[in-house]
Structure formats: C-alpha cells, structure tokens
Design an enzyme around this catalytic site. Structure first.
Site, PDB file in Angstrom:
ATOM      1  N   ASP A  95       5.497   2.422   2.559  1.00  0.00           N
ATOM      2  CA  ASP A  95       4.608   1.277   2.771  1.00  0.00           C
ATOM      3  C   ASP A  95       3.770   1.612   4.008  1.00  0.00           C
ATOM      4  OD1 ASP A  95       3.412  -1.083   3.528  1.00  0.00           O
ATOM      5  OD2 ASP A  95       5.172  -2.324   3.102  1.00  0.00           O
ATOM      6  N   HIS A  96       2.481   1.823   3.799  1.00  0.00           N
ATOM      7  CA  HIS A  96       1.639   2.285   4.899  1.00  0.00           C
ATOM      8  C   HIS A  96       1.501   1.254   6.013  1.00  0.00           C
ATOM      9  CE1 HIS A  96      -0.885   5.104   6.859  1.00  0.00           C
ATOM     10  NE2 HIS A  96      -1.291   5.742   5.774  1.00  0.00           N
ATOM     11  N   ARG A  97       1.857  -0.004   5.718  1.00  0.00           N
ATOM     12  CA  ARG A  97       1.780  -1.029   6.762  1.00  0.00           C
ATOM     13  C   ARG A  97       2.844  -0.761   7.829  1.00  0.00           C
ATOM     14  NH1 ARG A  97       2.372  -6.072   2.794  1.00  0.00           N
ATOM     15  NH2 ARG A  97       4.099  -4.722   2.229  1.00  0.00           N
ATOM     16  N   PRO A 144       0.846  -1.207   0.000  1.00  0.00           N
ATOM     17  CA  PRO A 144       0.000   0.000   0.000  1.00  0.00           C
ATOM     18  C   PRO A 144       0.882   1.260   0.000  1.00  0.00           C
ATOM     19  CG  PRO A 144      -0.023  -1.050   2.156  1.00  0.00           C
ATOM     20  CD  PRO A 144       0.787  -1.931   1.285  1.00  0.00           C
TER      21      PRO A 144
END
Lengths: 330, 444
Positions: B416-418, B238
């Site tokens: 990476d939004h994680r 993401p």
C-alpha cells in the site's frame, strides 16, 4: 406611485379598512384607543378624521362589552371591525366571540349571520410577559363556524383583511405587533383581494416542505437560507388562513419532497400545527420519508427575559434542527 | 410467551447466515446454553446456542437456506406453553417478516416479559402475544421508501436502512434504483457503449453479456464476501509490486536435513514455514510493513500476526481464507510449522473460527506447491502488504561467477503506497533475502 410601492404592515391594514369603509357604509371600527389616539399601534391613524366618531368608535376597557355589542350589530346587518389591542385581552370576551359569534348562524337556524372581523396583535416576541403574549390560534381555531386568518406580509395583510370585511362569517384576524413595522410591496388598487384558503409558496424547494403561517413564515425563510448553504432545499409554504386550511398545497409539496416540518408559534398541544401534521399524515401517508416534525413555542408560559423569549419562539435555529432531523441530515 | 430465535449477527460484517445443520427438532427440550444449530457466516461456521429453557415449537428455516441477520429462524415454547400456540405466533411473524426484519443484535428476544405475561391469562393473553411477536420482527421502512421500492420492483430485503434504528428511507431506495440502472444499462445499450458503463460500475455489480450461453452458479456467502473485499482492496488501496529473487540452496539443504532429523517426531517443515518466520522477523526492522493505513494516521502494530492464505477445495465451493499465526515473530520454526499445518487442516475440514482469522498484520500467499514461478497478490485489508511466493525451482544459476544448478524462488511484495514507499519495500525484501539465504538465522 410606482408598482413597487412599499408600505408597512400597519399601513396595509389601514388601507384595507379605509377602502372597505369608503365602499360600504355598514362597515365601522371600534376598540380601545382606535379614534382619538389614532390607535394604540397607529393602525387606525387618521381614520377618525376621515370617517368621524360614528364609525370610528373609542370603547371603554371592556372587551366583553364592546365585543358583545359589535356581535349584536353584526346580527342586525352591520359589518363591525373589532380591534383588540392584543388578542391576549380578548380572553375576557371569550363568551361573546367564541360562544356566540361563530355559532349564531347555526343556532338561529340561518336567521342571523354574524359578519364581523375581530383583529389585533397576537403572539410573543415583544417582552410582554406571560399574560400579554398569547397566541390564541391554538385555543380559538378549535371552534367551528369561524374563519381564522394570519397574514405574514403587508400585501397579504391588506388583501386578506379586505376579504375578511366582505365575508359573511366571523373572521378572527391575527396580526403581530412584531410585524406592524414590516415593509413590503403592496399593489395599488381597491379591488386587490386575497381569497381565504389559498396558501402561498414563499420559496420553492425539493428536500423538505416547511409549512407555516404568520410571523414564523419569516423564521422559516431565514432557516431555508441557512439550510440551502448545507445543501438542503426547503419549500416554504405560507398557509395564510388556517380556517379554511389549504391542505392541498401542502400535500402537493410533500408529495414532491417526502418530508414535512410544520412551524407554528402556538403551543404544540392541540394546535393548528398538530392539526396540519395529522392531515399531512392522512393525505401523504405513502409519500412520507419521516413523520411530520413540528416546531412550536416551548410548552411553558412566555418568558419575559429577552434571550429566553427568543429561544421560546420557533426560531430559525430550531427550525434548522428540525429540518435536519426530518431529512436524516442530523 | 414464546421465545423468538433470530439469525444472530456473529461478526461485524455478517449480513446473512446459512443454517448448516439443526441439532434439534420440533418438540425437543432445550436448555440455556445448548447448541441448536451450526451457522455458516461470511467467515466461518459457528455453533449457535440458545439462551432460554423450553421446547422447540417451530424451526422456520430449513438447513441449507441462507437468511438475513435478524430473521426469525426458530421459536421456543416456554414451560407449560402449548407448542401449537407458540408455533402459531411464529407463523404470524414469518408472514409479517417475509421481506427482511430489522437487525437486533441479540440472537434471541423474549417477545414478552414474564411479569407482563403473568398479569394476563387465557385466550386474550395468547393473541396479544402473537402481536408482540409480529411487532418484534417487523421491518422499519418509511412509507415513501416502501412505495418507491414497490414501484421500482426493489426488494426491501436487499436494502440496508440508513435511518434511525435501521429504518429504510427514501435515500436508500434511490441509491438502490441508481445501482439497478447502472447495472442494467449495458443490457439495453449497444455493446460499445457498455464499456464505459462497466468502468463506472459499483464494485458489487456484475456484467451479463447477452448472447453468451452460460450456466449460472449460485454464489456462497463466503464467495460474496471475498468478492466484495477484493474489489474494495484493489480499488481503494494504491497497490504496487516489488519482486526479488532468493537463492534457496542453503535453505533447501537445511530443510531436507531437518526433516530427516525430525521425521521421528512427525515434523515436516515446509518452505513456507521458513518464509513466514523470515517475514515475521523482518518486521522488527521495518515496522511500516507491519502497519495499517488509518485515514489520518498510520497504525504501527506492536504484534506481528502473519496471515497465511489457505485455498479451499473447489469441490467444497472453493474460496480463500486467511489463517492467522499470532505473534509469529516470537514463535519457533517448529511452532510455526505445527500451527500452520493445524490451521490449514482446520480450514479445509471444519472451517476456521473468527478468532483464527482475526487480527492479521501481514499476509503470505504461496502458490509454490503448484509450480508457479511468479505472481502478485491483492492486499488483505487492513494489512499494508502481502508477499506472493512462487516455487523454489531447481534451475541453472550463477554462484561464485560459475554456472551451476541451484534453487531459486521469486517473491513479490504488494504494498500500500500510502504506508510503504518503494525503497522501504525493497529494504524489507533485502532483510528477508538475507535471512532466507542464511537460514540458520531463522533457527535462533
């Protein structure tokens, strides 16, 4: 009674014998305790009363003697049913039943047939120890000239036994002490016969063919239930007779599933299971996604201890493991 | 006892390799450890040594050709062994293994053990050797998988077996059939219908538009792996972007001065060297930017290895490699500069080794030299972020509330939004901004 009449496996056997004895005066039953005691397992209960001591004959504990006597009767045109209390006890009668009966038609140049049925309990599972737990199909089915039938349910027990009694060749009819009390629907009627060499699809499936006969058919159905929950769909085929063997039904199924697991309660070396696997390999070579896996009793004498005996048998857990491996889901 | 030499697996992701050059010819004597070929993998060009002594009996794959890992590429005849019989065994192998062989991990496989061979002699031994060689290189395919592949015109060589020992099983062929169907669907359907199909396509698939004239250019293994990795990254991570503007007046002035002062020792610092140093130092304060998503956990890396994206010349097939500066947070600007320059040079000429490209924890991509003002980059897994830098552009700027001329650069962090939340990315950019705008901090 309604069409959904349910009776026990032992009652089905008795119905088959009684009906055939009423139909054909040449049919008679002999064996240990079959008459006065109503059968060691009550299969022949009441038959002495109906047919009398000339046709329901108690024998001494002498398998070799009464089996040989019955073979002589068959050669002369009678249609004997020989009950072995257990197939384990038939070993002392190996010479008459294996060396004489199946070869008689051939050796006499067609002069003497041998229309005889040998029947009795086969297989382990009742804590009877190593010597009384024989599965004789591995050893006996090796002999040409005989037929061998191993029914798994009451309706088949009846229909196949009637066919066996009417057959002109020696028929080895393998029952199971563990299944005598099994109840199932058996249709009414004297003329419901099950032909030899016709497998029965007990459950339809798409991912793996489970081929078996006799008591392990129930283990297969149990395994198929468990595997369905894992998303593996098994087709369970009950061969019913292993001589003749309905290889066609198995081949049709394997062509669909590409995977075959053979379940046989005899020892693996030189067994009906190994024969079936070889035939599947031959006929389905280009259809197989894996070699045919086999589940047999363990290659040891039957243990006496209950837990060990259950583990020794081709039980549902072991079948599940084999199916997972064969379908690459292990 | 000919020795089979198979295409080795030189990296975890390598599926095929190209023989760039043979260093030996048929008849040459070779000794264990001698390099006999240069092999181009998906990542690098590497030298391939042999592990046996003997003479080259046969070279089965011409230079320039790509073959799957495990394919027989050469045969070595051992001492006293006629080249012809060894080569004959090789021919049998090549024929049998034309599809694709299984994938042994070692690059060379003795077809028969010495002790075994010493027990037999003469013609029988020779022929049994041939069979041993054939067996060694055969593909494992379940019969039904083989039949289905034939019926549906699927090359077994294109499949990776999921069964035991790499056996290709029914399931593998079924998946390939589905892929073929989804790829060919747009060609048969109406063009409007093609759109949703394209959306559902598997990452590796391509779309050929009927009616357009085009020239088909073969794709190098490097390009293939770039394609696969990027699709994987963009479709599974993401991504989001945060941009920031940097005032580089001081940095540009300092760089100019340093380059004048260091010209005599051949050092020329680039803007990117400062950025790399700035990024590396910023990690101490923001460990999550120097991290990897590990499914059920996040790995915060203790090392700071900054990857620098290096574009390769289009005349040589183009492509993009990432040169890794290890422990960049512990290296001086001068060391970073020298290393980055050497790596870039190596990448463009000889190609980087696997080590040169391994273990990055963060990547910097810079298109400033092309005058690009602003762009966004795709994360280089297993990194969690990549910084895309534009050029330091001389432009009207406001300094101390007055309009003047100065240098500004826009950099965009893809995260990476994680692993990295928006505020975290912004804080990291602020740390970087502070150091780039106070460049003396990068010197100590």
């Amino acid at each position: 009674m309604s069409a959904l009449r349910e009776i026990e496996y032992r009652d089905a056997l008795r119905e088959a014998m009684s009906e055939e004895m009423r139909r054909d005066a040449k049919v008679f039953l002999l064996g240990e305790e079959v008459a006065e005691y109503n059968g060691a397992y009550k299969v022949s209960k009441g038959m002495l009363d109906e047919f009398g001591p000339r046709r329901i004959i108690d024998t001494p504990i002498s398998e070799s003697g009464f089996a040989g006597l019955a073979i002589g009767a068959a050669m002369q045109g009678l249609r004997p049913i020989v009950e072995f209390m257990s197939w384990s006890f038939s070993l002392v009668a190996a010479d008459p039943i294996l060396n004489n009966a199946p070869k008689m038609l051939y050796m006499s140049g067609g002069q003497f047939g041998c229309p005889i049925v040998f029947r009795g309990n086969d297989g382990a599972g009742g804590q009877l120890g190593s010597t009384h737990s024989w599965c004789v199909e591995g050893m006996f089915s090796n002999v040409p000239g005989m037929k061998m039938v191993i029914p798994a349910t009451p309706d088949d027990a009846k229909g196949l036994l009637k066919t066996a009694i009417r057959d002109d060749d020696p028929v080895f009819f393998l029952e199971s002490e563990r299944m005598l009390g099994l109840k199932g629907h058996v249709p009414e009627g004297d003329e419901i016969l099950v032909p030899f060499g016709q497998a029965r699809i007990r459950r339809e499936g798409t991912d793996c063919t489970l081929a078996s006969w006799g008591r392990p058919v129930h283990f297969c159905l149990e395994a198929a239930d468990a595997l369905a929950k894992e998303g593996i769909s098994c087709e369970v085929i009950d061969l019913r007779s292993i001589r003749p063997l309905d290889i066609g039904s198995v081949v049709r199924s394997v062509k669909k599933t590409s995977v075959c697991v053979v379940v046989d309660q005899s020892w693996s070396f030189g067994s009906p299971g190994s024969e079936l696997a070889a035939q599947v390999h031959r006929h389905c070579f280009d259809d197989l996604d894996n070699f045919v896996h086999r589940v047999h009793t363990a290659d040891v004498p039957s243990p006496y201890a209950f837990n060990l005996e259950q583990e020794y048998l081709p039980n549902a857990r072991r079948i599940c493991e084999a199916v997972r491996a064969a379908t690459y889901n292990a | 006892m000919p020795i089979s030499v198979n295409m080795p697996r030189l990296s975890d992701t390598m599926e095929a390799g190209t023989i760039v050059r043979w260093s030996v010819k048929v008849g040459d004597a070779v000794t264990s450890g001698q390099v006999i070929a240069d092999i181009e993998t998906d990542k690098a060009t590497m030298e391939m040594p042999v592990f046996d002594d003997g003479r080259i009996a046969s070279l089965l794959v011409p230079a320039g050709q790509s073959v799957k890992v495990g394919t027989l590429i050469a045969v070595i005849a051992q001492e006293g062994e006629p080249l012809e019989s060894a080569a004959r065994a090789a021919t049998a192998v090549a024929t049998a293994a034309q599809a694709t062989p299984s994938v042994p991990n070692s690059s060379t496989t003795a077809t028969k053990s010495d002790s075994d061979a010493s027990m037999v002699a003469g013609a029988t031994a020779e022929s049994s050797d041939e069979w041993a060689a054939v067996r060694g290189a055969s593909v494992r395919v379940s019969p039904v998988a083989r039949r289905m592949a034939e019926e549906h015109d699927i090359s077994l060589g294109s499949l990776q077996g999921s069964g035991p020992g790499g056996r290709i099983i029914k399931r593998d062929v079924q998946i390939a059939m589905e892929n073929t169907r989804s790829r060919s669907a747009p060609a048969t359907g109406a063009s409007e219908l093609a759109i949703p199909v394209v959306a559902n396509q598997r990452p590796s698939g391509g779309l050929v538009i009927a009616g357009l004239e085009s020239e088909s250019v073969p794709v190098s293994s490097k390009r293939q792996i770039i394609a696969r990795r990027l699709v994987e990254s963009k479709s599974t991570i993401p991504h989001y972007q945060v941009s920031m503007k940097f005032d580089l007046d001081q940095l540009m002035a300092m760089r100019e001065q340093l380059n004048v002062d260091l010209a005599s020792v051949g050092i020329k610092l680039s803007v990117n060297d400062f950025i790399v140093r700035g990024c590396a130092l910023a990690m101490a304060k923001h460990p999550y930017v120097n991290a990897s998503w590990a499914g059920d956990s996040i790995s915060l890396h203790t090392q700071v290895n900054v990857g620098i994206a290096v574009a390769l010349d289009e005349s040589e097939g183009g492509g993009l490699v990432v040169a890794v500066l290890r422990d960049a947070d512990r290296k001086s600007l001068r060391a970073i500069s020298a290393e980055a320059k050497a790596m870039g040079e190596k990448a463009r000429t000889r190609g980087l080794s696997l080590d040169d490209m391994a273990d990055s924890t963060f990547t910097v991509s810079n298109l400033g030299m092309f005058g690009v003002e602003h762009f966004t980059a795709i994360i280089n897994p297993p990194n969690s972020a990549i910084l895309a830098c534009g050029a330091a552009i001389k432009q009207p700027v406001i300094r101390n509330d007055a309009l003047t001329v100065g240098y500004e650069m826009v950099a965009t962090l893809s995260s990476d939004h994680r692993v990295i939340d928006g505020a975290m990315a912004a804080r990291w950019l602020n740390t970087l901004k502070h150091s780039l705008e106070h460049p003396a901090t990068l010197l100590v």
